[in-house]
Design a protein around this motif. Structure first.
Motif, PDB file in Angstrom:
ATOM      1  N   UNK B 167     -23.235  -8.666  -7.125  1.00  0.00           N
ATOM      2  CA  UNK B 167     -24.306  -7.877  -6.535  1.00  0.00           C
ATOM      3  C   UNK B 167     -25.430  -7.682  -7.551  1.00  0.00           C
ATOM      4  N   UNK B 168     -25.048  -7.481  -8.807  1.00  0.00           N
ATOM      5  CA  UNK B 168     -26.038  -7.301  -9.863  1.00  0.00           C
ATOM      6  C   UNK B 168     -26.912  -8.527 -10.019  1.00  0.00           C
ATOM      7  N   UNK B 169     -26.278  -9.693  -9.881  1.00  0.00           N
ATOM      8  CA  UNK B 169     -27.053 -10.929  -9.984  1.00  0.00           C
ATOM      9  C   UNK B 169     -28.035 -11.029  -8.823  1.00  0.00           C
ATOM     10  N   UNK B 170     -27.610 -10.551  -7.679  1.00  0.00           N
ATOM     11  CA  UNK B 170     -28.508 -10.553  -6.523  1.00  0.00           C
ATOM     12  C   UNK B 170     -29.721  -9.676  -6.803  1.00  0.00           C
ATOM     13  N   UNK B 171     -29.478  -8.535  -7.449  1.00  0.00           N
ATOM     14  CA  UNK B 171     -30.594  -7.647  -7.779  1.00  0.00           C
ATOM     15  C   UNK B 171     -31.573  -8.378  -8.682  1.00  0.00           C
ATOM     16  N   UNK B 172     -31.042  -9.087  -9.660  1.00  0.00           N
ATOM     17  CA  UNK B 172     -31.940  -9.796 -10.568  1.00  0.00           C
ATOM     18  C   UNK B 172     -32.674 -10.926  -9.858  1.00  0.00           C
ATOM     19  N   UNK B 173     -31.969 -11.567  -8.947  1.00  0.00           N
ATOM     20  CA  UNK B 173     -32.620 -12.640  -8.203  1.00  0.00           C
ATOM     21  C   UNK B 173     -33.805 -12.092  -7.422  1.00  0.00           C
TER      22      UNK B 173
END
Lengths: 319, 292, 392
Positions: B167-173
């Motif tokens: 989910x954190x990677x999605x935020x960064x994306x």
């Protein structure tokens, strides 16, 4: 033809308001004159902010830096024995001169960086006023005795003059090439540069003009309140008020800041005595409504009607 | 001079780091929101005060220690932020800078004045924890130590969440390429709600920590938001780790300036650093640029 | 064109409503004041307003002033000088009040007093004590509070009597604390004490960690804070955390207010502070006032409340003496008046500065605020030296 008509309405309205403002001291007591004086001050400040931020899109969070400089310069010059009008004049001049280096330095920054840099400059101004005790008397503030102060009438007409000249300046620039270029910067700075607009010079010019007015207003304000201290003139809250008023009325327009300042000031005046804290919360709600549903400001209500009549008209208000 | 005593230097360093940890927690939330949606949240410090006053109420009426009230306050403010994003902030994402500034400013003055109506302008404090630990000459205040450590732990937790978790990677994306993220099937709106919720929760946690150390009133926010601005400029706007370093740096510099010069200069430091960094290196010390 | 004239008519109508407010009113004497109801001085401002209100109620019960009912008009000055300035302009020119009471805090009073002076309108100023208010040559400002520069004299004399020499001073960067600080410097010099630390701090400061560490390294024996309640409280808390120890701790505003003890609990123990008034003082009417106040508002009066009430009594005495509310007669009466209110003696010098009323020093002893100086009014002996933080 319609454009002509609109202009006539504008002129007529302007003259009407001026007539009322000019004659007000004849039939109004000092308190209402004080109220109008503060209204004029906000109109002048809002227009000054409009000039740089409304037109070029460079959102300044620290125009009170110039207001504070003007206030201190005006108060100190008055104490030094200058006549009040000369003190105001010089206060404005100092703010203008200060705007040249500051403009070159800060206007290189874009978007939020510029906004925050200006906020920082205002704080630096407040800190200097606090720490340079020998000059500014620091946190003691400067108190001006009644015998030094110009009369309420003088202050009233000074502020009126400032509000009027700020408005005329915006109106004048609005119609010139200069104004067009400033708005081009707002829409797309790179493109403006490409077609040969000297963006740096334009921005700094606008910045200087928009510093001149708060400088003068600050000096008159100091003479009106008779007491200033660092936090009452280098006040971020005052800056936010200017922004709110411009946005409320309509960014980048001539009448917007007047309308915004008028509405906000009258609302506050009617409400504050009864609801000290609640009226500010109500202002916040109003602000949200305007931002969400009326992004062009209140003036866009009038414009919208005209646009129906003139389908080819360009959008008057800012995004 | 007695100030050059190593014990004092160390003491100043420690108190600076502890104060800086709190700044960092606050500023990281502000930067997270900015990084993901290019919105400067002027109500961030008020969200912090929501946390502080909640901790105050829980302590006052239920005797709940602030460290434990974190468990209640942080999720509650997370959901407040989550829905605030949904009904309000989402509408100004992608709008010109002024719209988001004014919308969040509107939220800020509403919160401040509700606070004034409920609590008046009196200063409140939560003296749940007192005293200090002595290491020879050096005294470390217990509440500060606890607040500082919790702040660092929370900030790092969010950092690793962004770095490692799916989910954190999605935020960064979404922060880097919202369109691409949307094409890849990420629910951008939900991610934004999550982001704002997280930032609000971080602010609230900072508020609970603040309540343990300082006294505060509904109008205490202004000072903190301005310092947070300075921190995210120093660390680089939109750069989460930058805000962490910036916060710690500001805490330490303030502490030393107050130690060697005066506390008034220490208050000036944030703004002088801010202006200096902007003029010399507008992308912040960490150097990750936000390009217009 | 038509719309334009319509607009003008509308506008004039609106203005007409503003300009000619209702005038007819029963015969009464109107007292005007601004009170800090919001902003940083809100708490003290509310206390002071409660004091005014209580006086108004009681004077009316006694049959009013010069046989007329008294009414108080007050507005919130938001704790800011500019608003205060505007409000006194309003009170004088718009509400056309007959009598004027000054605002809380020295900085708001600085602005408000210039308005009063401009209209040559005598103003009884309660809640303001910066010496500068009375050194500007104004003729219309009459103070109730002992001037700020004298605040710490008793504490310093007491410290001297205990053989202490090393004094540390911190003060907030606004008008009143700076005045107190000036007084401390002068008094320390006169007593040949060493000012080993002297530092100003910002008005929103809540973090004094570095300051306490520095004072510790200077080995100060007396720590004096020219501060308001929030900063006094914060300083004490952080002094404890950093193990800053001195033989005497004293603060200008804070220790004399009930909140100080409530917020700090055991840590308040032994701390000294300045006050203008205590319910226990041997002043006619003081105890009685405190009882009536507690009954009416459900809490003990602080000295700002008593000051507000006293301001009303001073006005009452002056009006009686002048037997008129004429400005010139009233000014003269206020200049000559020498009276004792529930707040204490009122007597001013030719500038209107209070010289009749002594300051007092309190100390928290066993969880109670006791008056310790001057000795003749004391309710308890000073506890000396300050008990170390770890030993309580």
């Amino acid at each position: 033809m319609l454009n002509n008509n609109r202009r006539r309405v504008s002129l007529g309205l302007g003259f009407g308001l001026m007539l009322i403002a000019m004659t007000a001291p004849l039939y109004m007591n000092a308190y209402y004159q004080s109220f109008l004086l503060q209204l004029f001050m906000m109109v002048a400040l809002a227009q000054a902010w409009n000039l740089i931020s409304g037109m070029t899109g460079y959102v300044s969070f620290g125009h009170t830096a110039f207001f504070g400089v003007g206030a201190y310069a005006g108060a100190l010059l008055l104490l030094a024995g200058f006549p009040w009008w000369l003190a105001v004049f010089k206060g404005a001049g100092i703010a203008l001169l200060l705007a040249v280096p500051l403009g070159f330095l800060t206007l290189r920054l874009r978007g939020p960086y510029f906004a925050i840099a200006m906020l920082g400059l205002n704080e630096v101004g407040r800190i200097i006023a606090t720490l340079w005790v020998d000059l500014t008397r620091g946190g003691d503030g400067i108190s001006l005795a009644p015998k030094l102060l110009p009369s309420l009438h003088s202050n009233y007409f000074s502020m009126l003059f400032l509000a009027l000249s700020a408005t005329l300046l915006v109106a004048f620039i609005h119609r010139r090439r200069f104004g067009l270029e400033l708005r081009a910067i707002r829409e797309d700075e790179e493109a403006a540069e490409m077609v040969g607009v000297n963006t740096t010079v334009n921005k700094v010019m606008a910045f200087m003009l928009s510093a001149l007015i708060p400088g003068a207003a600050g000096a008159v304000y100091a003479m009106y309140t008779s007491y200033i201290d660092p936090s009452s003139v280098f006040a971020p809250a005052l800056n936010i008020q200017m922004i709110v008023m411009v946005l409320f009325g309509g960014t980048g327009t001539v009448w917007g800041p007047i309308l915004g300042a008028g509405i906000v000031m009258f609302l506050r005046e009617m409400l504050w005595a009864q609801f000290p804290a609640a009226h500010l919360a109500a202002l916040g709600v109003l602000l949200l409504i305007v931002v969400l549903y009326l992004p062009g400001g209140i003036i866009s209500l009038f414009r919208a009607r005209q646009q129906r009549a003139r389908p080819d008209a360009r959008t008057g208000a800012a995004p | 001079m007695e100030l050059l005593d190593p014990a004092i230097l160390l003491q100043l360093l420690i108190s600076g780091l502890l104060a800086g940890a709190l700044y960092a927690l606050l500023a990281c939330g502000l930067n997270l929101v900015f990084g993901v949606m290019r919105v400067i949240n002027l109500a961030h410090a008020e969200l912090m005060l929501v946390g502080a006053f909640s901790a105050y109420l829980l302590y006052r009426f239920f005797g709940l220690h602030p460290v434990f009230s974190l468990v209640i306050v942080v999720p509650a403010v997370f959901f407040f932020g989550y829905y605030l994003q949904r009904v309000l902030i989402e509408r100004v994402v992608g709008q010109p800078l002024l719209s988001s500034l004014l919308a969040t400013y509107g939220v800020s003055i509403i919160l401040v004045n509700i606070g004034l109506l409920l609590f008046s302008a009196d200063y409140k404090s939560v003296p749940a924890m007192q005293g200090s630990i002595l290491f020879g000459e050096i005294a470390i205040s217990k509440p500060r130590a606890v607040a500082g450590l919790i702040s660092v732990a929370l900030t790092l937790a969010i950092y690793f969440f962004l770095e490692r978790a799916h989910l954190g990677k999605a935020v960064r994306a979404v922060a880097e390429q919202p369109q691409v993220a949307a094409i890849c099937g990420i629910d951008v709106r939900r991610i934004r709600m999550l982001t704002f919720g997280m930032a609000a929760a971080m602010a609230a946690a900072a508020g609970v920590m603040l309540a343990m150390i300082y006294s505060f009133s509904p109008i205490s926010g202004a000072d903190f938001i301005q310092k947070s601005f300075a921190i995210i400029i120093i660390g680089g706007m939109g750069n989460f780790a930058g805000a962490l370093y910036g916060g710690l740096l500001l805490g330490v510099v303030e502490s030393y300036v107050a130690g060697f010069s005066s506390s008034q200069w220490a208050e000036a430091v944030a703004y002088l650093l801010l202006v200096a960094v902007l003029l010399i290196r507008p992308t912040g010390l960490k150097g990750t640029a936000y390009v217009k | 064109m038509k719309r334009q004239s319509l607009l003008s008519v509308l506008f004039s109508l609106v203005l007409a409503f503003i300009i000619f407010p209702a005038v007819s009113q029963a015969k009464e004497i109107v007292v005007g004041a601004s009170a800090a109801l919001t902003g940083k001085y809100a708490r003290n401002g509310q206390d002071q307003l409660d004091g005014f209100n209580m006086w108004v109620e009681e004077v009316n019960a006694r049959g009013g002033l010069l046989g007329e009912k008294v009414r108080l008009v007050h507005y919130d000055d938001e704790s800011t000088p500019a608003t205060g300035q505007k409000l006194y302009e309003k009170l004088i020119t718009d509400d056309k009040v007959d009598l004027l009471i000054g605002p809380y805090s020295s900085d708001v009073a600085m602005a408000a007093s210039t308005v009063a002076e401009k209209y040559n309108f005598p103003m009884v100023s309660s809640g303001a004590s910066a010496t500068e208010i009375w050194t500007r040559g104004y003729k219309n400002i009459f103070g109730l509070y002992t001037p700020g520069s004298t605040y710490m004299e008793q504490v310093l004399e007491y410290a001297k009597s205990k053989g202490l020499k090393r004094v540390a001073l911190i003060y907030q960067n606004t008008a009143f604390p700076r005045d107190v600080a000036n007084g401390v410097r002068a008094k320390a010099k006169a007593l040949k004490m060493d000012l080993v630390f002297d530092e100003e701090y910002g008005k929103d400061s809540t973090d004094f960690t570095s300051t306490t560490i520095k004072i510790k390294s200077k080995k100060a024996e007396v720590v004096i804070g020219a501060s308001y309640l929030p900063d006094s409280t914060a300083f004490v808390r952080q002094a404890k955390e950093n193990h800053l120890y001195a033989k005497i701790f004293a603060f200008a505003v804070g220790p004399a207010l009930p909140d100080f003890g409530a917020n700090l609990g055991l840590d308040a123990e032994g701390i000294m502070g300045n006050t203008h008034w205590e319910p226990t003082l041997n002043i006619p009417g003081a105890k009685d006032f405190a009882q009536r106040y507690t009954k009416k508002y459900g809490r003990e009066p602080g000295y700002h409340a008593a000051g507000g009430y006293g301001a009303g009594q001073v006005l009452e005495a002056a009006v009686k003496k002048a037997n008129s509310i004429d400005k010139d007669k009233l000014r003269q009466a206020l200049t000559e008046l020498d009276t004792v209110t529930a707040f204490g003696r009122y007597k001013v010098d030719s500038n209107g500065m209070q010289i009749g009323k002594p300051g007092y020093t309190v100390q928290w002893i066993n969880g109670v605020r006791q008056l310790i100086l001057p000795a003749k009014d004391a309710t308890a002996k000073p506890v000396y030296p300050f008990k170390d933080w770890s030993k309580r």
